[in-house]
Design an enzyme around this catalytic site. Structure first.
Site: not given
Length: 233
Positions: A7, A9, A57, A152, A157
């Site tokens: 994942d 960001e 985030h 997040h 995640d």
């Protein structure tokens, strides 16, 4: 089989607008088991995050200012993902940013370094058509706790997605385990015709049991007005 659940960001939603990756989180699976050999890195994007992304985030420009640039971590990141099957939720989004970062460094495409990419969003839509299939929705559906997820984060995640991915594909895993765990000794008994047969133990009926059986047959003969089938053979 080595799989990496990944994942990212980012500073915004579109790499074509100059948005960059600011965090990468990866969770390693070997033969569908968590190994603990994870990869996590914050990255200095050299620009501010868009307001909408920052609310998601919470990674400020100040926090990221002393973190390495993507060029500084690219070698170790590629070494980590090399040859793995990569699992991503909504893969086109992350791949778009990863390919943009690779292109800036003349590293080719992300796909050049991995054995394949599995998109869990595509899988979820096939399994649960017409339902919400966000990561949070899937956690609720499969009973995976995400109460600690306030903002997040790439590694968090990725850890949640690893649990969701294993839960979604559990049936296939169970079938594979059934095949793999067949006892070798049972196969040897079938194949070895020379093995001695075990002793067969015969338990004869007692006289009282024979008398009860005979009385039962007599009753059937009388009821049907002819000998029952057992006495005709």
């Amino acid at each position: 089989m080595r799989q990496v659940v990944l994942d990212t960001e980012t500073t915004g939603i579109n790499p074509r607008d100059g948005n960059r990756i600011i965090e990468i989180g990866c969770v390693e699976l070997i033969d569908r088991k968590l190994t603990g050999n994870n990869y996590h890195q914050y990255i200095n994007p050299g620009r501010d995050s868009e307001e909408g992304a920052l609310q998601v985030h919470g990674l400020t420009t100040e926090f990221l200012s002393d973190k390495p640039k993507f060029a500084e971590i690219s070698d170790e990141f590629i070494k980590y993902i090399q040859g793995a099957e990569v699992v991503i939720h909504n893969a086109p989004f992350d791949l778009g940013f990863l390919n943009a970062e690779f292109s800036r460094l003349n590293l080719g495409c992300f796909d050049d370094y991995v054995s394949g990419v599995t998109d869990t969003l595509v899988q979820a839509k096939e399994l649960h058509p017409g339902k919400r299939n966000s990561l949070d929705a899937l956690c609720d559906r499969y009973g995976i706790s995400n109460t600690h997820r306030q903002l997040h984060g790439a590694l968090l995640d990725a850890e949640l997605l690893a649990d969701v991915f294993l839960a979604m594909s559990r049936g296939q895993n169970s079938l594979m385990m059934d095949v793999d765990e067949t006892p070798e000794s049972s196969l040897q008994v079938i194949e070895d015709d020379s093995a001695p047969l075990p002793e067969i133990i015969v338990m004869p009926a007692s006289q009282a049991e024979l008398d009860d059986h005979s009385n039962l047959l007599n009753g059937l003969d009388k009821q049907n007005k002819q000998p029952c089938l057992w006495r005709q053979s």
